[in-house]
Scaffold this motif. Structure first.
Motif, PDB file in Angstrom:
ATOM      1  N   LEU A  73      35.960  59.736 106.839  1.00 21.00           N
ATOM      2  CA  LEU A  73      35.729  61.015 107.505  1.00 21.00           C
ATOM      3  C   LEU A  73      36.920  61.964 107.476  1.00 21.00           C
ATOM      4  O   LEU A  73      36.736  63.173 107.395  1.00 21.00           O
ATOM      5  N   ILE A  74      38.129  61.447 107.531  1.00 16.95           N
ATOM      6  CA  ILE A  74      39.301  62.331 107.557  1.00 16.95           C
ATOM      7  C   ILE A  74      39.415  63.140 106.274  1.00 16.95           C
ATOM      8  O   ILE A  74      39.571  64.358 106.336  1.00 16.95           O
ATOM      9  N   PRO A  75      39.321  62.538 105.086  1.00 15.87           N
ATOM     10  CA  PRO A  75      39.402  63.385 103.886  1.00 15.87           C
ATOM     11  C   PRO A  75      38.260  64.397 103.787  1.00 15.87           C
ATOM     12  O   PRO A  75      38.476  65.509 103.294  1.00 15.87           O
ATOM     13  N   ILE A  76      37.078  64.057 104.262  1.00 12.97           N
ATOM     14  CA  ILE A  76      35.969  65.016 104.243  1.00 12.97           C
ATOM     15  C   ILE A  76      36.283  66.184 105.168  1.00 12.97           C
ATOM     16  O   ILE A  76      36.060  67.343 104.834  1.00 12.97           O
ATOM     17  N   GLY A  77      36.834  65.890 106.338  1.00 12.10           N
ATOM     18  CA  GLY A  77      37.212  66.944 107.278  1.00 12.10           C
ATOM     19  C   GLY A  77      38.309  67.833 106.723  1.00 12.10           C
ATOM     20  O   GLY A  77      38.283  69.050 106.893  1.00 12.10           O
ATOM     21  N   ILE A  78      39.267  67.225 106.040  1.00 10.98           N
ATOM     22  CA  ILE A  78      40.356  68.000 105.442  1.00 10.98           C
ATOM     23  C   ILE A  78      39.813  68.908 104.345  1.00 10.98           C
ATOM     24  O   ILE A  78      40.201  70.074 104.238  1.00 10.98           O
ATOM     25  N   LYS A  79      38.894  68.403 103.529  1.00  9.44           N
ATOM     26  CA  LYS A  79      38.310  69.222 102.467  1.00  9.44           C
ATOM     27  C   LYS A  79      37.516  70.387 103.048  1.00  9.44           C
ATOM     28  O   LYS A  79      37.580  71.505 102.541  1.00  9.44           O
ATOM     29  N   CYS A  80      36.793  70.148 104.119  1.00  7.67           N
ATOM     30  CA  CYS A  80      36.049  71.234 104.777  1.00  7.67           C
ATOM     31  C   CYS A  80      37.014  72.261 105.366  1.00  7.67           C
ATOM     32  O   CYS A  80      36.779  73.465 105.271  1.00  7.67           O
ATOM     33  N   CYS A  81      38.088  71.796 105.959  1.00  9.63           N
ATOM     34  CA  CYS A  81      39.077  72.701 106.537  1.00  9.63           C
ATOM     35  C   CYS A  81      39.737  73.544 105.443  1.00  9.63           C
ATOM     36  O   CYS A  81      39.951  74.743 105.629  1.00  9.63           O
ATOM     37  N   ILE A  82      40.038  72.934 104.304  1.00  6.64           N
ATOM     38  CA  ILE A  82      40.617  73.674 103.188  1.00  6.64           C
ATOM     39  C   ILE A  82      39.637  74.737 102.701  1.00  6.64           C
ATOM     40  O   ILE A  82      40.034  75.868 102.400  1.00  6.64           O
ATOM     41  N   ALA A  83      38.352  74.401 102.644  1.00 10.70           N
ATOM     42  CA  ALA A  83      37.342  75.375 102.216  1.00 10.70           C
ATOM     43  C   ALA A  83      37.261  76.544 103.194  1.00 10.70           C
ATOM     44  O   ALA A  83      37.169  77.709 102.778  1.00 10.70           O
ATOM     45  N   VAL A  84      37.317  76.261 104.484  1.00  5.10           N
ATOM     46  CA  VAL A  84      37.278  77.320 105.499  1.00  5.10           C
ATOM     47  C   VAL A  84      38.528  78.205 105.387  1.00  5.10           C
ATOM     48  O   VAL A  84      38.434  79.434 105.484  1.00  5.10           O
ATOM     49  N   VAL A  85      39.676  77.584 105.160  1.00  6.28           N
ATOM     50  CA  VAL A  85      40.926  78.333 105.007  1.00  6.28           C
ATOM     51  C   VAL A  85      40.831  79.301 103.838  1.00  6.28           C
ATOM     52  O   VAL A  85      41.156  80.486 103.958  1.00  6.28           O
ATOM     53  N   ILE A  86      40.383  78.797 102.699  1.00  6.95           N
ATOM     54  CA  ILE A  86      40.270  79.645 101.513  1.00  6.95           C
ATOM     55  C   ILE A  86      39.280  80.779 101.758  1.00  6.95           C
ATOM     56  O   ILE A  86      39.538  81.937 101.393  1.00  6.95           O
ATOM     57  N   CYS A  87      38.156  80.472 102.393  1.00  2.00           N
ATOM     58  CA  CYS A  87      37.158  81.508 102.682  1.00  2.00           C
ATOM     59  C   CYS A  87      37.704  82.583 103.620  1.00  2.00           C
ATOM     60  O   CYS A  87      37.464  83.775 103.409  1.00  2.00           O
ATOM     61  N   LEU A  88      38.431  82.187 104.661  1.00  2.00           N
ATOM     62  CA  LEU A  88      38.989  83.167 105.591  1.00  2.00           C
ATOM     63  C   LEU A  88      40.018  84.070 104.920  1.00  2.00           C
ATOM     64  O   LEU A  88      40.026  85.286 105.132  1.00  2.00           O
ATOM     65  N   ILE A  89      40.869  83.481 104.106  1.00  2.00           N
ATOM     66  CA  ILE A  89      41.878  84.286 103.423  1.00  2.00           C
ATOM     67  C   ILE A  89      41.220  85.251 102.443  1.00  2.00           C
ATOM     68  O   ILE A  89      41.561  86.440 102.394  1.00  2.00           O
ATOM     69  N   LEU A  90      40.246  84.758 101.680  1.00  2.00           N
ATOM     70  CA  LEU A  90      39.547  85.633 100.740  1.00  2.00           C
ATOM     71  C   LEU A  90      38.745  86.716 101.459  1.00  2.00           C
ATOM     72  O   LEU A  90      38.662  87.853 100.983  1.00  2.00           O
ATOM     73  N   LEU A  91      38.170  86.379 102.615  1.00  2.00           N
ATOM     74  CA  LEU A  91      37.447  87.375 103.399  1.00  2.00           C
ATOM     75  C   LEU A  91      38.387  88.474 103.879  1.00  2.00           C
ATOM     76  O   LEU A  91      38.054  89.663 103.823  1.00  2.00           O
TER      77      LEU A  91
END
Length: 81
Positions: A10-28
């Motif tokens: 679960l931890i790597p899945i959570g980290i990957k989701c967090c990285i995706a959210v980070v990239i989306c927020l910065i691009l937004l």
């Protein structure tokens, strides 16, 4: 499935989701700042909105960087021993 295996999955899945959210927020934030006419028409409030998106993205990226650094240090210490 044991608790330790579940945590390792679960931890790597959570980290990957967090990285995706980070990239989306910065691009937004970049999109708002450069390409959105509505945000441009808002003036200072529009700049604040785009800056908040980028700031939250950067703030959320810190825990992911710390976790990835911890994993790399752990792997390096295992290789050397």
């Amino acid at each position: 499935m044991t608790d330790s295996k579940l945590i390792l999955i679960l931890i790597p899945i959570g980290i990957k989701c967090c990285i995706a959210v980070v990239i989306c927020l910065i691009l937004l934030g970049v999109y708002f700042h450069n390409f959105n006419e509505t945000i441009e028409a808002m003036g200072v409030k529009g700049i604040i909105i785009s800056a908040v998106c980028v700031a939250f993205g950067m703030a959320l990226s810190l825990p992911t960087k710390m976790y990835l650094t911890f994993i790399l240090v752990k792997r390096e210490s295992e290789r050397s021993s």
